[in-house]
Design a protein around this motif. Structure first.
Motif, PDB file in Angstrom:
ATOM      1  N   ASP A  86      -4.920 -18.084  -3.405  1.00 20.96           N
ATOM      2  CA  ASP A  86      -4.600 -18.796  -4.634  1.00 20.96           C
ATOM      3  C   ASP A  86      -3.826 -17.892  -5.587  1.00 20.96           C
ATOM      4  OD1 ASP A  86      -6.483 -17.075  -5.717  1.00 20.96           O
ATOM      5  OD2 ASP A  86      -7.911 -18.630  -6.281  1.00 20.96           O
ATOM      6  N   VAL A  87      -3.486 -18.425  -6.766  1.00 21.54           N
ATOM      7  CA  VAL A  87      -2.653 -17.693  -7.708  1.00 21.54           C
ATOM      8  C   VAL A  87      -3.350 -16.437  -8.223  1.00 21.54           C
ATOM      9  CG1 VAL A  87      -3.437 -19.016  -9.721  1.00 21.54           C
ATOM     10  CG2 VAL A  87      -1.157 -17.953  -9.737  1.00 21.54           C
ATOM     11  N   GLU A  88      -4.671 -16.458  -8.349  1.00 18.32           N
ATOM     12  CA  GLU A  88      -5.377 -15.254  -8.788  1.00 18.32           C
ATOM     13  C   GLU A  88      -5.263 -14.154  -7.748  1.00 18.32           C
ATOM     14  OE1 GLU A  88      -6.567 -14.601 -11.733  1.00 18.32           O
ATOM     15  OE2 GLU A  88      -5.854 -16.582 -12.360  1.00 18.32           O
ATOM     16  N   GLY A  89      -5.268 -14.533  -6.476  1.00 15.66           N
ATOM     17  CA  GLY A  89      -5.069 -13.545  -5.428  1.00 15.66           C
ATOM     18  C   GLY A  89      -3.673 -12.938  -5.486  1.00 15.66           C
ATOM     19  N   ALA A  90      -2.672 -13.773  -5.763  1.00  9.45           N
ATOM     20  CA  ALA A  90      -1.301 -13.267  -5.886  1.00  9.45           C
ATOM     21  C   ALA A  90      -1.175 -12.298  -7.060  1.00  9.45           C
ATOM     22  CB  ALA A  90      -0.341 -14.440  -6.051  1.00  9.45           C
ATOM     23  N   ARG A  91      -1.844 -12.623  -8.167  1.00  7.84           N
ATOM     24  CA  ARG A  91      -1.824 -11.710  -9.315  1.00  7.84           C
ATOM     25  C   ARG A  91      -2.543 -10.404  -8.999  1.00  7.84           C
ATOM     26  NH1 ARG A  91      -3.455 -16.611 -13.375  1.00  7.84           N
ATOM     27  NH2 ARG A  91      -1.340 -17.425 -13.742  1.00  7.84           N
ATOM     28  N   ALA A  92      -3.635 -10.527  -8.245  1.00  9.60           N
ATOM     29  CA  ALA A  92      -4.369  -9.328  -7.846  1.00  9.60           C
ATOM     30  C   ALA A  92      -3.514  -8.449  -6.937  1.00  9.60           C
ATOM     31  CB  ALA A  92      -5.662  -9.718  -7.146  1.00  9.60           C
ATOM     32  N   ALA A  93      -2.745  -9.067  -6.045  1.00 12.22           N
ATOM     33  CA  ALA A  93      -1.867  -8.301  -5.159  1.00 12.22           C
ATOM     34  C   ALA A  93      -0.823  -7.540  -5.966  1.00 12.22           C
ATOM     35  CB  ALA A  93      -1.191  -9.241  -4.158  1.00 12.22           C
TER      36      ALA A  93
ATOM     37  N   LEU B 171       4.307 -12.181   6.877  1.00 12.15           N
ATOM     38  CA  LEU B 171       4.648 -12.938   5.665  1.00 12.15           C
ATOM     39  C   LEU B 171       4.177 -12.226   4.400  1.00 12.15           C
ATOM     40  CD1 LEU B 171       3.605 -16.500   6.923  1.00 12.15           C
ATOM     41  CD2 LEU B 171       5.894 -15.486   6.912  1.00 12.15           C
ATOM     42  N   SER B 172       3.780 -10.954   4.528  1.00  7.35           N
ATOM     43  CA  SER B 172       3.182 -10.251   3.399  1.00  7.35           C
ATOM     44  C   SER B 172       3.833  -8.903   3.135  1.00  7.35           C
ATOM     45  CB  SER B 172       1.683 -10.033   3.661  1.00  7.35           C
ATOM     46  OG  SER B 172       1.111  -9.196   2.677  1.00  7.35           O
ATOM     47  N   ARG B 173       3.851  -8.515   1.858  1.00  4.14           N
ATOM     48  CA  ARG B 173       4.349  -7.198   1.473  1.00  4.14           C
ATOM     49  C   ARG B 173       3.305  -6.104   1.699  1.00  4.14           C
ATOM     50  NH1 ARG B 173       5.189 -10.302  -3.072  1.00  4.14           N
ATOM     51  NH2 ARG B 173       3.788  -9.004  -4.337  1.00  4.14           N
ATOM     52  N   LEU B 174       2.021  -6.461   1.710  1.00  5.92           N
ATOM     53  CA  LEU B 174       0.961  -5.464   1.762  1.00  5.92           C
ATOM     54  C   LEU B 174       0.272  -5.352   3.126  1.00  5.92           C
ATOM     55  CD1 LEU B 174      -0.767  -6.010  -1.707  1.00  5.92           C
ATOM     56  CD2 LEU B 174       0.487  -3.987  -0.959  1.00  5.92           C
ATOM     57  N   LYS B 175       0.320  -6.391   3.929  1.00  3.33           N
ATOM     58  CA  LYS B 175      -0.382  -6.384   5.216  1.00  3.33           C
ATOM     59  C   LYS B 175       0.417  -5.612   6.260  1.00  3.33           C
ATOM     60  CE  LYS B 175      -2.631 -10.843   4.290  1.00  3.33           C
ATOM     61  NZ  LYS B 175      -2.311 -10.860   2.859  1.00  3.33           N
ATOM     62  N   GLY B 176      -0.230  -5.304   7.381  1.00  2.38           N
ATOM     63  CA  GLY B 176       0.459  -4.622   8.468  1.00  2.38           C
ATOM     64  C   GLY B 176       1.064  -3.295   8.065  1.00  2.38           C
ATOM     65  N   GLY B 177       0.327  -2.524   7.272  1.00  2.00           N
ATOM     66  CA  GLY B 177       0.792  -1.213   6.827  1.00  2.00           C
ATOM     67  C   GLY B 177       1.515  -1.222   5.503  1.00  2.00           C
ATOM     68  N   GLY B 178       1.730  -2.395   4.919  1.00  2.00           N
ATOM     69  CA  GLY B 178       2.448  -2.467   3.649  1.00  2.00           C
ATOM     70  C   GLY B 178       1.743  -1.730   2.523  1.00  2.00           C
ATOM     71  N   PHE B 179       0.414  -1.705   2.548  1.00  2.00           N
ATOM     72  CA  PHE B 179      -0.369  -0.975   1.549  1.00  2.00           C
ATOM     73  C   PHE B 179       0.010   0.510   1.569  1.00  2.00           C
ATOM     74  CE2 PHE B 179      -3.976   1.309  -0.109  1.00  2.00           C
ATOM     75  CZ  PHE B 179      -4.610   0.473  -1.011  1.00  2.00           C
ATOM     76  N   LEU B 180       0.122   1.088   2.771  1.00  2.00           N
ATOM     77  CA  LEU B 180       0.479   2.501   2.880  1.00  2.00           C
ATOM     78  C   LEU B 180       1.867   2.762   2.310  1.00  2.00           C
ATOM     79  CD1 LEU B 180      -0.672   3.825   6.378  1.00  2.00           C
ATOM     80  CD2 LEU B 180      -1.757   4.123   4.156  1.00  2.00           C
ATOM     81  N   ARG B 181       2.811   1.891   2.628  1.00  2.00           N
ATOM     82  CA  ARG B 181       4.172   2.087   2.125  1.00  2.00           C
ATOM     83  C   ARG B 181       4.211   1.977   0.603  1.00  2.00           C
ATOM     84  NH1 ARG B 181       7.293   2.315   6.584  1.00  2.00           N
ATOM     85  NH2 ARG B 181       6.635   1.137   8.432  1.00  2.00           N
ATOM     86  N   ALA B 182       3.398   1.059   0.041  1.00  2.00           N
ATOM     87  CA  ALA B 182       3.368   0.895  -1.414  1.00  2.00           C
ATOM     88  C   ALA B 182       2.731   2.091  -2.102  1.00  2.00           C
ATOM     89  CB  ALA B 182       2.613  -0.382  -1.775  1.00  2.00           C
ATOM     90  N   ALA B 183       1.924   2.874  -1.378  1.00  2.00           N
ATOM     91  CA  ALA B 183       1.254   4.040  -1.967  1.00  2.00           C
ATOM     92  C   ALA B 183       2.181   5.224  -2.127  1.00  2.00           C
ATOM     93  CB  ALA B 183       0.053   4.437  -1.107  1.00  2.00           C
ATOM     94  N   GLY B 184       3.381   5.140  -1.579  1.00  2.00           N
ATOM     95  CA  GLY B 184       4.349   6.203  -1.765  1.00  2.00           C
ATOM     96  C   GLY B 184       3.858   7.544  -1.233  1.00  2.00           C
ATOM     97  N   PRO B 185       3.942   8.608  -2.061  1.00  2.00           N
ATOM     98  CA  PRO B 185       3.550   9.941  -1.572  1.00  2.00           C
ATOM     99  C   PRO B 185       2.042  10.163  -1.527  1.00  2.00           C
ATOM    100  CG  PRO B 185       4.240  10.070  -3.868  1.00  2.00           C
ATOM    101  CD  PRO B 185       4.501   8.654  -3.423  1.00  2.00           C
ATOM    102  N   SER B 186       1.250   9.264  -2.068  1.00  2.00           N
ATOM    103  CA  SER B 186      -0.205   9.448  -2.083  1.00  2.00           C
ATOM    104  C   SER B 186      -0.777   9.397  -0.665  1.00  2.00           C
ATOM    105  CB  SER B 186      -0.872   8.361  -2.927  1.00  2.00           C
ATOM    106  OG  SER B 186      -0.476   8.460  -4.281  1.00  2.00           O
TER     107      SER B 186
END
Length: 415
Positions: A97-104, A166-181
């Motif tokens: 839902d929209v709250e999940g999208a905002r949380a993402a 279909l996601s920016r964060l799934k399938g390793g997307g979380f790691l890529r979004a974390a940058g150098p961390s």
């Protein structure tokens, strides 16, 4: 020869089945598992991000071990209670839902601002709770895909193969979004074989497959032509070369198999029964699973199972896979003349489908109670209305939201 149900007292057997099931749920306690995993570890300016049905409990435990600069929790609404020192967000499950999208978006923002290590706490349900649609695909389109998948009979691995594309964060997307961390991920598995790529759609591990694999799966499920146009367009685009994922550390802290083992320990002794653990995950269509379960119970004993079945929806009733499995076991048992049994099937998260029940607890007198209530079991099953069928028989299993999730557990006791 089986005794008539009037001469059987099921109460002790039902209580035993419930206690054994709850021992399995207790084994999946996320707090103790997180604390044990973090003991002795050191982090630099850590940020904690917890996602899933067990996110709040996992974050609370992590905060007892690690002093974090930022703590963000995304969980289902039932578990989204305030937590001092943390930002807690509730989101929709099983349909995004929209709250999940905002949380993402908030997760992406926190990752981009992290100045040190990131501790990711991942549990089941995270896939739906954190929708981050790729460019060109709306949240409504992604929710439509999710609804089609839930009704298709797809298993969790196939569902997450498609969700990842279909996601920016799934399938390793979380790691890529974390940058150098550097990211350390603790995983509470709700997938029967503990495939890290499928748990919450694998935000910090490599994807299950590629776009072409997702297209093939959708066609196999016969829902490709029912997808929103934006989704088909995206999946048919050439695959981008994103390069290797950043280095990270992933630790499995809880699983379905561990909970089944805990049930076996709890079931030892009592009622004079031997204990038998089914050696493989219980998977596949609930109708087939019911046969597998009853084929095991050819003699008295306690029979334990764990896994995640599927239901292909044909009706528009209310229920979930555990509720439907319970009724199908009751129906098949009656057809085989078996009455001296109880059977429990429940989700360890306390929620089965879009209902307030974890599953069902049936016995040899269930069909009599349904008949007395004027309920036609065949009609209930044809309409996938297992919730109301079990409700009429007073056989719904309700335990409330547990704050954990390691898929489903089943207990069959036969005298």
């Amino acid at each position: 020869m089986n005794a008539p149900t009037a001469s059987l007292n099921f109460s002790e057997m039902r209580e035993r089945a419930y206690d054994v099931f709850m021992a399995g749920v207790g084994e999946a306690d996320p707090a103790s598992a997180v604390e044990e995993a973090l003991k002795g570890r050191t982090f630099t300016r850590p940020t904690i991000i917890a996602v899933g049905k067990a996110a709040r409990a996992m974050a609370q435990a992590a905060m007892r071990q690690v002093k974090a600069e930022t703590v963000l929790v995304v969980t289902n609404y039932e578990n989204a209670k305030p937590l001092e020192g943390a930002e807690v967000r509730g989101a929709g499950h099983p349909v995004p839902d929209v709250e999940g999208a905002r949380a993402a978006q908030r997760v992406e923002g926190v990752l981009s601002m992290a100045q040190g290590d990131v501790i990711a706490l991942i549990s089941g349900g995270g896939s739906a709770l954190l929708p981050a649609p790729v460019m060109g695909v709306s949240l409504e389109d992604k929710a439509a895909v999710n609804s089609l998948l839930l009704a298709s009979g797809a298993d969790i691995v196939m569902m997450n193969l498609i969700r990842q594309q279909l996601s920016r964060l799934k399938g390793g997307g979380f790691l890529r979004a974390a940058g150098p961390s550097f990211v350390t991920t603790l995983v509470l598995s709700d997938v029967v074989d503990d495939d890290l790529r499928a748990i919450a759609s694998g935000p910090s591990v490599s994807p299950i497959g590629r776009r072409a694999d997702a297209v093939a799966a959708l066609k196999t499920l016969q829902i490709w032509n029912r997808l929103p146009e934006s989704v088909r367009t995206h999946l048919l685009k050439p695959e981008p070369d994103l390069g290797p994922l950043p280095d990270s550390d992933t630790i499995l802290i809880g699983s379905n198999s561990r909970s089944v083992a805990a049930m076996a320990r709890a079931a030892g002794g009592g009622l004079g029964h031997g204990v038998h653990v089914f050696p493989m995950p219980l998977e596949g269509d609930v109708d087939v699973a019911a046969k597998v379960i009853l084929d095991c119970a050819i003699e008295p004993g306690i029979f334990l199972f764990g896994g995640e079945t599927t239901v292909k929806l044909a009706g528009r009733g209310l229920g979930g896979r555990n509720q439907e499995l319970s009724l199908r076991v009751a129906k098949l048992a009656a057809e085989r003349g078996l009455v001296d049994y109880v059977f429990l099937s429940g989700g360890t998260d306390g929620r089965d489908g879009p209902t307030d029940a974890a599953g069902g607890l049936v016995d040899g007198s269930t069909l009599e109670r349904l008949k007395a209530a004027g309920v036609d079991l065949n009609d209930v099953l044809a309409r996938n209305d297992s919730y109301h069928g079990l409700e009429a028989a007073n056989d719904l299993l309700k335990i409330g939201a547990t704050g954990t999730n390691v898929a489903d557990l089943q207990v069959l006791i036969r005298r």
